[in-house]
Design a protein around this motif. Structure first.
Motif, PDB file in Angstrom:
ATOM      1  N   SER A   1     -49.786  32.629  -7.955  1.00 21.09           N
ATOM      2  CA  SER A   1     -48.325  32.625  -7.876  1.00 21.09           C
ATOM      3  C   SER A   1     -47.786  33.573  -8.931  1.00 21.09           C
ATOM      4  N   PHE A   2     -46.519  33.947  -8.780  1.00 24.73           N
ATOM      5  CA  PHE A   2     -45.851  34.705  -9.834  1.00 24.73           C
ATOM      6  C   PHE A   2     -44.358  34.410  -9.764  1.00 24.73           C
ATOM      7  N   GLY A   3     -43.702  34.533 -10.919  1.00 22.35           N
ATOM      8  CA  GLY A   3     -42.268  34.275 -10.975  1.00 22.35           C
ATOM      9  C   GLY A   3     -41.809  34.079 -12.400  1.00 22.35           C
ATOM     10  N   PRO A   4     -40.498  33.988 -12.615  1.00 22.75           N
ATOM     11  CA  PRO A   4     -39.973  33.719 -13.960  1.00 22.75           C
ATOM     12  C   PRO A   4     -40.425  32.339 -14.433  1.00 22.75           C
ATOM     13  N   HIS A   5     -40.916  32.282 -15.668  1.00 22.61           N
ATOM     14  CA  HIS A   5     -41.440  31.039 -16.238  1.00 22.61           C
ATOM     15  C   HIS A   5     -40.635  30.724 -17.496  1.00 22.61           C
ATOM     16  N   PHE A   6     -40.039  29.537 -17.505  1.00 19.37           N
ATOM     17  CA  PHE A   6     -39.176  29.145 -18.621  1.00 19.37           C
ATOM     18  C   PHE A   6     -39.836  28.126 -19.545  1.00 19.37           C
ATOM     19  N   GLY A   7     -41.133  27.848 -19.324  1.00 23.15           N
ATOM     20  CA  GLY A   7     -41.828  26.853 -20.132  1.00 23.15           C
ATOM     21  C   GLY A   7     -42.658  27.442 -21.251  1.00 23.15           C
ATOM     22  N   GLU A   8     -42.596  28.759 -21.441  1.00 25.05           N
ATOM     23  CA  GLU A   8     -43.353  29.397 -22.511  1.00 25.05           C
ATOM     24  C   GLU A   8     -42.589  29.304 -23.834  1.00 25.05           C
ATOM     25  N   GLU A   9     -43.165  29.845 -24.888  1.00 26.47           N
ATOM     26  CA  GLU A   9     -42.517  29.859 -26.189  1.00 26.47           C
ATOM     27  C   GLU A   9     -41.169  30.580 -26.092  1.00 26.47           C
ATOM     28  N   ASP A  10     -40.193  30.122 -26.884  1.00 24.96           N
ATOM     29  CA  ASP A  10     -38.843  30.698 -26.823  1.00 24.96           C
ATOM     30  C   ASP A  10     -38.850  32.209 -27.019  1.00 24.96           C
ATOM     31  N   VAL A  11     -39.746  32.703 -27.870  1.00 23.91           N
ATOM     32  CA  VAL A  11     -39.760  34.142 -28.170  1.00 23.91           C
ATOM     33  C   VAL A  11     -40.265  34.974 -26.988  1.00 23.91           C
ATOM     34  N   LEU A  12     -40.763  34.315 -25.941  1.00 26.05           N
ATOM     35  CA  LEU A  12     -41.212  35.018 -24.746  1.00 26.05           C
ATOM     36  C   LEU A  12     -40.247  34.870 -23.580  1.00 26.05           C
ATOM     37  N   VAL A  13     -39.363  33.898 -23.653  1.00 27.09           N
ATOM     38  CA  VAL A  13     -38.595  33.502 -22.470  1.00 27.09           C
ATOM     39  C   VAL A  13     -37.281  34.260 -22.321  1.00 27.09           C
ATOM     40  N   GLY A  14     -36.486  34.339 -23.385  1.00 26.89           N
ATOM     41  CA  GLY A  14     -35.186  34.978 -23.287  1.00 26.89           C
ATOM     42  C   GLY A  14     -34.302  34.288 -22.263  1.00 26.89           C
ATOM     43  N   SER A  15     -33.389  35.027 -21.662  1.00 22.89           N
ATOM     44  CA  SER A  15     -32.480  34.450 -20.677  1.00 22.89           C
ATOM     45  C   SER A  15     -33.037  34.504 -19.263  1.00 22.89           C
ATOM     46  N   GLY A  16     -33.990  35.429 -19.028  1.00 25.45           N
ATOM     47  CA  GLY A  16     -34.495  35.607 -17.675  1.00 25.45           C
ATOM     48  C   GLY A  16     -35.872  35.042 -17.423  1.00 25.45           C
TER      49      GLY A  16
END
Length: 318
Positions: free
Chosen positions: A64-79
């Protein structure tokens, strides 16, 4: 910074422009013919569809692929972080939380260079902060093959190499200047525990060598406008009964650099075959997590992901 200037400063773009990236691709594909990409060194000819421990042949499979919001904050940003989950794995962790992917090497469609580049570009169009390659150690040639296509179509995001830490230094050398952010696990310190829980007795020494090489290439983690731009971020999953060797890892990472960015993770719960192993058949306790965090702090490491959250958690009565 506009997209053109971001594009031009990325290492993999420069390597493509000089022809060095194609040389790396050629070297990586040669390694597939008698596969020595990871420490397993299975020796199979993956270009002919033969498979070794990871179960993957000539082409990578993308679960699978897609935006992931469960990583560390410094990797996630707004998107979100642009995660690409590869099927198969070169480790055999008995507690794997993604066994439906790691143990099923053909989960998801086969990806040729155009397909994998297309996934990267789609994640960029969707506003992701980076390209997050999840479990990439066994598909480095396939990733490198996709980059020229992606670069020619304007890829301009940092690349995150999100791995289990069981990597070959020679293979990592092919990624020098390609990967912007290395995010390895530091799983277990003791070789006997590694043999039992990871099916890799040499994991501790291999992971230390790999993490040292990753740091040599990219240095300590650099944060720009709240997001990781370059460097090393180490994940350490705390295991029940101290099996991960947190104190040893803390001392070693401090020796590597006092500014190593470390995420001390407390989400262990029994998955896969963990219920069959004494002590691994229960969730981690808060006391165990906080004891591991305290051991890491005693090493005098200075940068912990989510440090304030851990301080609050560990200052509450058990």
């Amino acid at each position: 910074m506009n997209n053109d200037s971001a594009h031009s400063r990325l290492g993999y773009v420069r390597l493509h422009e000089t022809g060095e990236l194609q040389k790396r691709i050629d070297d990586a594909l040669r390694a597939l013919r008698q596969c020595t990409l990871c420490p397993r060194e299975c020796g199979v000819d993956r270009t002919q569809g033969e498979t070794g421990f990871c179960g993957v042949g000539r082409r990578a499979h993308v679960a699978s692929f897609g935006p992931h919001f469960g990583e560390e904050d410094v990797l996630v940003g707004s998107g979100g972080s642009g995660a690409i989950f590869f099927s198969g794995c070169n480790l055999g962790c008995v507690f794997c939380q993604n066994e439906d992917i790691s143990r099923v090497p053909d989960a998801g469609p086969e990806a040729d260079p155009d397909g994998l580049a297309g996934a990267m570009l789609d994640l960029q169009r969707r506003g992701c902060a980076n390209i997050n390659l999840v479990t990439p150690s066994h598909v480095v040639p396939q990733i490198l093959e996709a980059l020229p296509v992606a670069v020619e179509h304007g890829l301009s995001l940092p690349i995150v190499y999100n791995c289990g830490g069981y990597d070959s230094v020679d293979t990592l050398a092919m990624l020098d200047g390609v990967v912007d952010i290395y995010m390895p696990d530091a799983k277990v310190w003791d070789s006997r525990i590694a043999a039992e829980l990871l099916r890799a007795a040499d994991y501790p020494e291999r992971a230390r060598a790999a993490i040292r090489e990753m740091h040599r290439q990219t240095g300590d983690l650099v944060i720009e406008q709240g997001l990781a731009a370059k460097g090393l971020l180490v994940r350490h999953l705390v295991l029940p009964e101290g099996r991960a060797g947190s104190e040893h890892w803390g001392k070693w990472l401090f020796e590597l650099s006092p500014d190593t960015w470390v995420n001390v993770m407390g989400q262990y719960h029994p998955c896969a075959q963990a219920m069959l192993f004494d002590g691994m058949d229960r969730p981690l306790t808060r006391k165990e997590l906080c004891e591991a965090f305290a051991a890491m702090q005693r090493s005098e490491l200075r940068r912990f992901d989510g440090k304030n959250r851990l301080f609050r958690l560990c200052n509450e009565p058990y």
